[in-house]
Design a protein around this motif. Sequence first.
Motif, PDB file in Angstrom:
ATOM      1  N   LEU A1040       0.810  -1.218   0.000  1.00 19.75           N
ATOM      2  CA  LEU A1040       0.000   0.000   0.000  1.00 19.75           C
ATOM      3  C   LEU A1040       0.841   1.265   0.000  1.00 19.75           C
ATOM      4  CD1 LEU A1040      -2.883  -0.979   2.454  1.00 19.75           C
ATOM      5  CD2 LEU A1040      -2.913  -0.942  -0.032  1.00 19.75           C
ATOM      6  N   ARG A1041       2.105   1.163   0.369  1.00 17.96           N
ATOM      7  CA  ARG A1041       2.890   2.391   0.496  1.00 17.96           C
ATOM      8  C   ARG A1041       4.119   2.406  -0.402  1.00 17.96           C
ATOM      9  NH1 ARG A1041       4.388   2.928   6.581  1.00 17.96           N
ATOM     10  NH2 ARG A1041       5.343   4.848   5.805  1.00 17.96           N
ATOM     11  N   CYS A1042       4.218   1.472  -1.325  1.00 17.76           N
ATOM     12  CA  CYS A1042       5.420   1.348  -2.149  1.00 17.76           C
ATOM     13  C   CYS A1042       5.090   1.728  -3.586  1.00 17.76           C
ATOM     14  CB  CYS A1042       5.933  -0.094  -2.090  1.00 17.76           C
ATOM     15  SG  CYS A1042       7.506  -0.306  -2.880  1.00 17.76           S
ATOM     16  N   ARG A1043       6.022   2.432  -4.235  1.00 18.83           N
ATOM     17  CA  ARG A1043       5.800   2.857  -5.621  1.00 18.83           C
ATOM     18  C   ARG A1043       6.702   2.128  -6.610  1.00 18.83           C
ATOM     19  NH1 ARG A1043       2.916   6.918  -7.070  1.00 18.83           N
ATOM     20  NH2 ARG A1043       4.151   7.113  -8.969  1.00 18.83           N
ATOM     21  N   HIS A1044       7.702   1.459  -6.124  1.00 16.53           N
ATOM     22  CA  HIS A1044       8.697   0.848  -7.012  1.00 16.53           C
ATOM     23  C   HIS A1044       8.194  -0.512  -7.489  1.00 16.53           C
ATOM     24  CE1 HIS A1044      12.474  -1.091  -8.248  1.00 16.53           C
ATOM     25  NE2 HIS A1044      12.898   0.138  -8.461  1.00 16.53           N
ATOM     26  N   TRP A1045       8.062  -0.672  -8.822  1.00 20.21           N
ATOM     27  CA  TRP A1045       7.433  -1.888  -9.332  1.00 20.21           C
ATOM     28  C   TRP A1045       8.264  -3.130  -9.040  1.00 20.21           C
ATOM     29  CZ3 TRP A1045       3.079  -3.798 -10.072  1.00 20.21           C
ATOM     30  CH2 TRP A1045       2.903  -4.966 -10.805  1.00 20.21           C
ATOM     31  N   GLY A1046       9.590  -3.011  -9.071  1.00 16.96           N
ATOM     32  CA  GLY A1046      10.419  -4.173  -8.758  1.00 16.96           C
ATOM     33  C   GLY A1046      10.195  -4.657  -7.343  1.00 16.96           C
ATOM     34  N   ALA A1047      10.095  -3.696  -6.403  1.00 15.01           N
ATOM     35  CA  ALA A1047       9.829  -4.077  -5.012  1.00 15.01           C
ATOM     36  C   ALA A1047       8.445  -4.681  -4.875  1.00 15.01           C
ATOM     37  CB  ALA A1047       9.979  -2.857  -4.104  1.00 15.01           C
ATOM     38  N   VAL A1048       7.465  -4.078  -5.559  1.00  9.87           N
ATOM     39  CA  VAL A1048       6.091  -4.600  -5.494  1.00  9.87           C
ATOM     40  C   VAL A1048       6.025  -6.006  -6.063  1.00  9.87           C
ATOM     41  CG1 VAL A1048       3.787  -4.314  -6.495  1.00  9.87           C
ATOM     42  CG2 VAL A1048       4.953  -2.366  -5.488  1.00  9.87           C
ATOM     43  N   GLU A1049       6.703  -6.219  -7.187  1.00 13.65           N
ATOM     44  CA  GLU A1049       6.658  -7.536  -7.834  1.00 13.65           C
ATOM     45  C   GLU A1049       7.294  -8.608  -6.950  1.00 13.65           C
ATOM     46  OE1 GLU A1049       7.090  -8.850 -12.465  1.00 13.65           O
ATOM     47  OE2 GLU A1049       8.674  -7.633 -11.593  1.00 13.65           O
ATOM     48  N   GLY A1050       8.467  -8.268  -6.381  1.00  8.38           N
ATOM     49  CA  GLY A1050       9.108  -9.231  -5.491  1.00  8.38           C
ATOM     50  C   GLY A1050       8.275  -9.513  -4.266  1.00  8.38           C
ATOM     51  N   CYS A1051       7.711  -8.459  -3.683  1.00  7.64           N
ATOM     52  CA  CYS A1051       6.859  -8.641  -2.506  1.00  7.64           C
ATOM     53  C   CYS A1051       5.612  -9.448  -2.868  1.00  7.64           C
ATOM     54  CB  CYS A1051       6.485  -7.275  -1.944  1.00  7.64           C
ATOM     55  SG  CYS A1051       5.406  -7.345  -0.525  1.00  7.64           S
ATOM     56  N   SER A1052       5.083  -9.218  -4.068  1.00  6.42           N
ATOM     57  CA  SER A1052       3.874  -9.936  -4.479  1.00  6.42           C
ATOM     58  C   SER A1052       4.114 -11.430  -4.581  1.00  6.42           C
ATOM     59  CB  SER A1052       3.384  -9.407  -5.838  1.00  6.42           C
ATOM     60  OG  SER A1052       3.085  -8.042  -5.746  1.00  6.42           O
ATOM     61  N   MET A1053       5.287 -11.809  -5.066  1.00  4.58           N
ATOM     62  CA  MET A1053       5.602 -13.242  -5.117  1.00  4.58           C
ATOM     63  C   MET A1053       5.574 -13.846  -3.725  1.00  4.58           C
ATOM     64  SD  MET A1053       8.742 -12.921  -7.828  1.00  4.58           S
ATOM     65  CE  MET A1053       9.337 -14.573  -7.529  1.00  4.58           C
ATOM     66  N   GLY A1054       6.157 -13.121  -2.763  1.00  6.70           N
ATOM     67  CA  GLY A1054       6.131 -13.614  -1.385  1.00  6.70           C
ATOM     68  C   GLY A1054       4.743 -13.619  -0.802  1.00  6.70           C
ATOM     69  N   PHE A1055       3.953 -12.573  -1.071  1.00  8.28           N
ATOM     70  CA  PHE A1055       2.609 -12.476  -0.488  1.00  8.28           C
ATOM     71  C   PHE A1055       1.688 -13.554  -1.057  1.00  8.28           C
ATOM     72  CE2 PHE A1055      -1.447  -9.859   0.128  1.00  8.28           C
ATOM     73  CZ  PHE A1055      -1.554 -10.239   1.456  1.00  8.28           C
ATOM     74  N   THR A1056       1.868 -13.904  -2.324  1.00  7.33           N
ATOM     75  CA  THR A1056       1.060 -14.990  -2.902  1.00  7.33           C
ATOM     76  C   THR A1056       1.352 -16.306  -2.182  1.00  7.33           C
ATOM     77  OG1 THR A1056       1.096 -13.893  -5.053  1.00  7.33           O
ATOM     78  CG2 THR A1056       0.523 -16.227  -5.031  1.00  7.33           C
ATOM     79  N   LYS A1057       2.625 -16.594  -1.942  1.00 10.86           N
ATOM     80  CA  LYS A1057       2.966 -17.805  -1.191  1.00 10.86           C
ATOM     81  C   LYS A1057       2.393 -17.742   0.227  1.00 10.86           C
ATOM     82  CE  LYS A1057       7.381 -18.522  -3.601  1.00 10.86           C
ATOM     83  NZ  LYS A1057       8.847 -18.564  -3.440  1.00 10.86           N
ATOM     84  N   PHE A1058       2.467 -16.572   0.818  1.00 11.79           N
ATOM     85  CA  PHE A1058       1.955 -16.375   2.178  1.00 11.79           C
ATOM     86  C   PHE A1058       0.453 -16.678   2.236  1.00 11.79           C
ATOM     87  CE2 PHE A1058       0.390 -13.516   5.581  1.00 11.79           C
ATOM     88  CZ  PHE A1058       1.213 -13.900   6.630  1.00 11.79           C
ATOM     89  N   CYS A1059      -0.306 -16.107   1.314  1.00  6.52           N
ATOM     90  CA  CYS A1059      -1.760 -16.328   1.298  1.00  6.52           C
ATOM     91  C   CYS A1059      -2.095 -17.780   0.986  1.00  6.52           C
ATOM     92  CB  CYS A1059      -2.416 -15.403   0.276  1.00  6.52           C
ATOM     93  SG  CYS A1059      -2.355 -13.669   0.733  1.00  6.52           S
ATOM     94  N   ALA A1060      -1.364 -18.388   0.044  1.00  6.01           N
ATOM     95  CA  ALA A1060      -1.635 -19.790  -0.287  1.00  6.01           C
ATOM     96  C   ALA A1060      -1.396 -20.688   0.920  1.00  6.01           C
ATOM     97  CB  ALA A1060      -0.754 -20.223  -1.462  1.00  6.01           C
ATOM     98  N   ALA A1061      -0.324 -20.407   1.663  1.00  7.48           N
ATOM     99  CA  ALA A1061      -0.038 -21.220   2.847  1.00  7.48           C
ATOM    100  C   ALA A1061      -1.135 -21.062   3.899  1.00  7.48           C
ATOM    101  CB  ALA A1061       1.324 -20.822   3.428  1.00  7.48           C
ATOM    102  N   LEU A1062      -1.623 -19.843   4.076  1.00  9.03           N
ATOM    103  CA  LEU A1062      -2.683 -19.614   5.071  1.00  9.03           C
ATOM    104  C   LEU A1062      -3.990 -20.269   4.637  1.00  9.03           C
ATOM    105  CD1 LEU A1062      -2.031 -15.848   5.919  1.00  9.03           C
ATOM    106  CD2 LEU A1062      -1.555 -17.806   7.382  1.00  9.03           C
ATOM    107  N   LEU A1063      -4.352 -20.112   3.375  1.00  8.30           N
ATOM    108  CA  LEU A1063      -5.641 -20.627   2.900  1.00  8.30           C
ATOM    109  C   LEU A1063      -5.671 -22.149   2.884  1.00  8.30           C
ATOM    110  CD1 LEU A1063      -6.281 -18.087   0.013  1.00  8.30           C
ATOM    111  CD2 LEU A1063      -7.646 -18.333   2.085  1.00  8.30           C
ATOM    112  N   ASN A1064      -4.541 -22.797   2.743  1.00  5.75           N
ATOM    113  CA  ASN A1064      -4.496 -24.261   2.699  1.00  5.75           C
ATOM    114  C   ASN A1064      -4.210 -24.878   4.060  1.00  5.75           C
ATOM    115  OD1 ASN A1064      -4.997 -24.473  -0.085  1.00  5.75           O
ATOM    116  ND2 ASN A1064      -2.870 -23.984  -0.536  1.00  5.75           N
ATOM    117  N   HIS A1065      -4.132 -24.034   5.089  1.00  6.39           N
ATOM    118  CA  HIS A1065      -3.839 -24.544   6.423  1.00  6.39           C
ATOM    119  C   HIS A1065      -5.141 -24.987   7.092  1.00  6.39           C
ATOM    120  CE1 HIS A1065      -2.128 -24.717  10.511  1.00  6.39           C
ATOM    121  NE2 HIS A1065      -0.967 -24.817   9.889  1.00  6.39           N
ATOM    122  N   PRO A1066      -5.100 -26.063   7.888  1.00  2.00           N
ATOM    123  CA  PRO A1066      -6.359 -26.532   8.513  1.00  2.00           C
ATOM    124  C   PRO A1066      -6.888 -25.606   9.613  1.00  2.00           C
ATOM    125  CG  PRO A1066      -4.476 -27.892   9.181  1.00  2.00           C
ATOM    126  CD  PRO A1066      -3.983 -26.999   8.106  1.00  2.00           C
TER     127      PRO A1066
END
Length: 1888
Positions: A1040-1066
């Motif tokens: 929400l506070r970052c403007r640099h696309w490289g940082a956003v893209e790298g963070c997005s890869m991590g956040f996708t893994k983060f959400c997938a791990a949470l959603l698939n957890h019992p």
Amino acid sequence: MGAEREARACATFYGELAIAQPVLSCLRCLRQFAGSTAKRCKDKHLEEALLLSRVLSEGLRVLGEAEARPLLRCVLAFQMEATGSSSSFQKLEQIVTQLAVGKEALLAQEVGALLAGLAPQGEVLSPGDLQSVCMFMEESSLGRQHWRQNLAPLLQRLATTLRWVLQSQPAPGGTWDYLVIKTCLQLFQVLPKDVAPLMWSTAGKSETLQSLLGLLLEVAWGKAPNKDTRLLAGTALSMLVNTAPQPKHGASAMLALFQLSDRAGAGELKFGELAVKAPPVLEPDGLEKLVLTRGLLTCCRMDILSCQLESFTHKACLLLDVVFPAVCALTKEQKDCHYYCFQACALWLQRLRESLPAVWHLTGTRILAQDTELLRQLTRLVWDNAETPVEGVSEFIHSSFRLLLEIYHLECQHFQDQERPLYQQTLQRVVSMPWQIKAKYVPLCAIVPYVGSQQVLDAYPDLPQHLLSCLSTNHLCPAATEVYKALVWQQRAEWQDGRRDAESALAERWALCWLPLLSQALRSPLPILQSNAANHLLAWTLRQLPATQAPLAARFGGRDTASLRAWVSLLKAQKSVAGALPLRGEQLERLSCCLGAREEGVRLAALGLLCCSPSTNRPLSGTEVRLLREFLPLNLNCDSSSFRQLLQAAVRKALVRLRDSSLAQLRGKVPRGTEPGEGAGQLAQAVGFVEWLLQLSIASLSPGSNYQRKKTALLLLAAVLETCTDTWSPERKKGQPPRTMATLLSYARQSGCWDFFSQPNLLALLSCLQDSTNEIRDLASELLVRYFPPTFPEPIALALFQLAQDALRSPRVQEAEAGAVLMKTILQKSDSGTMKSLALEAEAALTLPNRGLCFAQHLLHVLQAQYAAACQDLLQAAATAPMHGAVAALRRCLLQVPEVAASMQAAELAQSWQELLTRLVTTARDITSFLLGALQSRQGPGTDEQAAAPSFADMGNAIGSLIMLGKGRGQEEEEEDSVLLSEEHSLILTCCWVSVKEIGLLLGGLAELLLDPALPAGSGPLLPLPTLQTATRVFQEILLRCRHWGAVEGCSMGFTKFCAALLNHPDPELQAIPQTILEQGLETLSGPRSSSITRRAAGFPMLFLCIVSGEAPAQARPLLTRCVQMLLALATTALPRDWDQTLDLPQVCALHVLQTLVRGAGLGGALLRHATPMVDLALRGLASPCWAMRNAAIQLFSALTSRLLGQQRSRGEGCLAEGVSLQAFLGQHPQLGAVLLGELGAAAGPAPGGPHLRPALHAVLTLLAQLQPGADGPGSPSARFLGPLLGLAESPSYAVRAMAAKALVPVVPPPWRRGLLLWLARQLPAAPGRVRSHNAIHGRLLQMRALLAPAPGTSGLSAEALRPVALQLEARGWLLTPAQRCPLVRAAFLQILALLPASFSPSFAQSIRAAVGTELGSLPPGGKLGCAELQVGSAVLHQTMAHFVCSEAARLADGERIGAVCSLLRQPNPDVQLAILSWVIAGEGGTCEELEKALGLTLLENLGSVLRERRDKEFLRLYLEALLHLYRDPSSWSQEASRKLQGSSAVCLEMLLHMVEAERPGPDLLFQALCAASLLLAHRVGAKDGPLVERWCAALEECSRSASFEVLRLAAARSLQTAGADVVRRSLRAACPSLVPVALRLINVGIHLLQDEEREVRHEASGFASLLRPDPGESLPDSCVFVQDNVGLLGLLQLLLAEFREHPETFDSLLQHLPVLDLRGIVEELEANKATSLYKEDEPNVFAEPAVLARQLLPVLLQLLEKAPAGSPLHASALRWLSAVGPSVLRDLRYCERCWSREAAARWAMKALACAKLHAAVAVLLVRARLAAEVLRALGDSAAAVPGLGCSTQELEQELEVVQGLLAQHGLSPTLSRGDVPREPGPPTKAA
């Protein structure tokens, strides 16, 4: 751990018995099996245990039951723990059965006791218990016997378990309910006779089974959330029906089930004797009918499916009258289960095929007669869905086609029906479909056996051309291959029908049909077409028809590139079929040419021929090894990634052959292809080649080598280590070494070879760890970790650790990443002893027993220290200790080291890991908040997290303040305003953005690793809920506070893994976190705001994408549905009346988020369910009054178009057209058709108040234009588009008319095209007085042109078919005359006439030519029209007419027409001249040599005047480009051309050279001018032209500099090829000795350009070298194989040695290529260890390798000295060089000796390993020293007077040897020898 306990007890029990030893051995194997993780290891240990059990069986027979019981119980315990693997369970079953021979009753007793212990007293069965029940029921006869005896309690437990699981609502990703259903299914399948009475008998009716049946129905009706579970329940119900004793009872029960699904859950179900209430439908998704249908078709008995149903009035059965209507209904529904629906369709046809006799018996008639509804429905079903894009569906459609045709054929045979119209209908439909549609080829393959090959080829004459087009398109290649194979197979069967023709006769018949196709494909310049034809067609053809080799070989006898590559492909295919291919004579010479050819494809094909063999133990011949040794050194620096990969694959094949054949010889076997007595020699040859390849690879890893050489060397080294070491990798399924590998290793090491892990090899790989590219670092690290000894030597580990510490503090991203890789590698290659030696932090040292934890604590401490420093002074920290290196090291060490992941699961370390990870996440939060706050001038963890991201201006101000703080206030006045970012700005930005990106990747990877549900629970979660919530806030803050696309893209890869791990957890609490974030995001999106979100925070849309991408693809994706629905609702709300245009509207934000979702790669087909409302929204947004709304809408529409039409074709493919027809598109998205049609109808209909623009219209037309025409009929959905598109021909907008014409093409199927063209032609006015609208005329002409233009790969309609259209156009010929006042209409009409040249009458064709000639002849000079005559579009008309005249002249090759074109070119009308020149450059005249020749002469004739006038740079550029195009082939120059230039050649050349030297008109024109000058020079070099040649040579030298533009370097290389070779040849003749200095300069330019960083420049320069490879004294041969650049470089050096060795300038010119490098300065800079700056100056040529070139030049220089006679001028040159360079060489050698003899060098030695400048300086110094020693030896006494040298040859050589040894110890110097430089490959030339 029950098995381990039993094993210990068993070992104790048998310890004193006689059979103790075999028992203990067997137990050891079982324990190893249980402790292994890789399947290959498990299988190996079980095999050993099985062999031991056979020995034990004899010993156990003589013992009593009490003595045998412990061992049986132990094996059963292991078997109980192996129920997750069917193969392991079966092996253990064999073991226990073997051990129980003679004691079967005891074993049955033990099995019964074991299974009775599963959930006693009716408890719920755990997933493990269920797995055990399943496995014992499926694989164990005693298990089945036990369950048969205990059926009632098992049913009770299953019912209890299923009820409990459904009530407790398990996790969406759980498998508990699935396992219960699977157990029921197995029970009904394995014990049908035992289950039947409980269901079908009144007396035996079971209440438990009735309860279980009700629960299964609840699951099928949607109580279980998992789709797979519901589908399995349908299969279980069908299996239960199979237990019916009478087929009619089972059919009645199944019919009741189907009727229950239609009643929507009302009433009671009677199922045999059981009665259950209909389950309520929780969510009516329609899946229950699919569940029943698929289950029934999967396993229901045939007699039940085909027996007569009593409740129907006609003879009905389940298969035809119940299941088929259900299948049809399912395939029409747009649900997220297309795969299963079409699987059901294919299954239905399969079951119908199996039950045909029973169905015929029931009905008594044909079921697929021509007029039956069943056949119509089936054909419509398969055709309508043939192009569906859903993955996997196409395979079901393909099988459905085959089954349908097979059933139809069987019916026709059975009922003796000779008329089979379905075949003809199918064939006609296939032929009418465009070739781009993949769906046409499967029915084509299927129908070939039924209609015959000849009928197919007669009906489809374009098939060969279409197959060529398909072979050049990746996704169509497999389909085309199958068509070719089907037809050739059918032809062979037809030709051999009852006859025994010779193979040659078959080959001749094949050649008549297929030789042109295969020859064209194999000779194609398209690599994809050539390789697909070679791989998929050629070898198969040779296997089926061996005699086809002769006609193919005859086609490929030329020396051009296409013939060479095709010839090699043919040889390779022959070798794969025959097994061996002897290479000798002309064949060997030609293969050598191919190995040195310029084209990579030819070289790779030749290499593949050398390395491949059908048998891996066939040794390489001596010729193959010799050719490989010549080839590999010359191909290490190729800059094509695919070439490197294919090179590695080929060499790996050769190494496998060498290894396997050597092992066979060591075992005493004689491999195939080994001549008697050759075994020992071949063994030594194999060992020697591997050793040579190892040394070559290691020597190429020097930092002085370029990236390409290092990457190739690493790949080759990986192939060597993978193939020739005994490193066994359990996780790998393939590529493991043979078990006898140790024998070969021992043999090689006894020979002093194969020391793979020596110190020099280790140092070479360690230098790669510091490389600036990820690929080199990661590959080197992987090789070190996988193959080298487990620990580094301690001194190396300590030096590496210090180097890694320094690298982590570097502000350069590459160096910090290198430090992270070093840290990871040190961790993996260290033991506890090494850890104690490292200077770790005090806190980390406390955890030394675990290396991973120790390292992580150290790195966390480093990170915290760097954070503290940043809080004090961010500028200073960014320069000396940025945090991104430490974060990257933590990420790699925690996530990429398997031992660390394993230690995290250890219970004793869980608490320590949890504390460390909590501190790590907290630190990451603080750093993120601090860095993002620093860019907002607000720092610290307490910053408002919801504040919007700063603008660029805000960030600039904030960074400026930080710089002032870091530098001190006093410097504020000295700062100057600059448009460029200062280094301080860049330092802070790099520190912030890269650190934030790395934090996102680290947190996402941790969640993925530690929240895996498969991990053991342990003592508690390593990432507790508060820690995860902290990580969540970090992600939100970044996005929400970052403007640099490289940082956003790298963070997005991590956040996708983060959400997938949470959603698939019992854990429900963890599952709820992403949903909460989503709701917060939606609320933020729709709420009021004071700043712009999407403009100022690129991460905001990514927040939504990451959350919904984390959902499991197999689930219903509720978050995606919720997100899209909310966004659609928000985007469709009305805009406020007064909005602030500086702020983003919520509607605009919603559109941007939707666009991001559509572009997200992970959502795929899940998002297509929402495509129609999104397209509707985008089209409405295009009409918005708000600019931002329109901008967002067009971006959304573009993204949707890409998603709907599928993936774009790659650049390497031969076809750019998409393969989706309009009919298929509307079938996949039926509601979308109405949306598009509505927009078209509104635009085409009459509008009140006159025409007005519709913003969405162009978008709709663009989408339609990208589709393909289909084969649909008049009633199809696409027919409705025809009327509105025809109406748009009258649009007042030119763009709409043009796009409507393109959109019309996919709407009109090919069979309709002729009729529509005729209708359009009749709509054109027959006379000027009938014109109502010029727009309408123009629009219809555009539509006709679009329909007439043939699609790529097709020939279009025939001239005869278009004759009626031509007659209508002849009647409207006035449209071309001046009577038609609109030039655009006249131009469009002429373009249509040009497409129908063969359809007009001769008189009309003459009238066209007359009209065009009159119009062009009346143009005034210069094209200046009076104001009264000036018309919009007149230039377009004149250019169209000029193109028409040129095309007609090329088509007819008529002298009069060619003369007309030349006269037009002489006219000074710029429009016409430019049109003709552009036509020539486009290559459209290439089919007519006469026209090209005449145009070339005309251009030469007028060249002088054009150069003198110089009226326009663009015109001059085109003129010169056209001239060069026409004379691109040297053979096209004629005597007539020379005569045309006679007298003006020198003047033209002078003007061109003056333009190059003085005028500098721009790179593009300069390119053409230099090449044109070279063309003229090539045909007039003489004794009097010396000054011109020298000026030309100087221009080449100037343009070839590394700092010049690429286009100028390319011009120099091309000019060198055009005229350089001729100048060099003339210089060698007695008549032109004055040209020798120029020739040497040209060769120097060639050497320089052959090292250029651009491949195209090197390739052009290699042409120059290729032309000089034959005897330079002779004239140029007619055909010349252009060589690779490295071969060309060696060829030029050989040429200098052979032809110019007597000239003194030769020695000096070669010395120019030895760079002068300041060795002392480089070493001092390393010793100083200064702080690294952020920026590094780029090298002008990163491809050049001074060190490699120096080693290549050394042998040539030495030979020059050896061959020069005493007192020659060359000796004088050598003496001058020695006087200038000798003293400094000696000083540098002694300086090196002092430096590397000191202990202080150890401090920077590791850093020196990776210093490219140092390596290059050392290599050049050693070359200079060796050369100086040879000069001293050659000159003798005359060299003694050299001032400052003061040493003899022997002393210099001794000094050189000492220094070289010292440098080699430190990994800095490969041993130099004259054998280092490979000879030029191929047969020796006269020049050599």
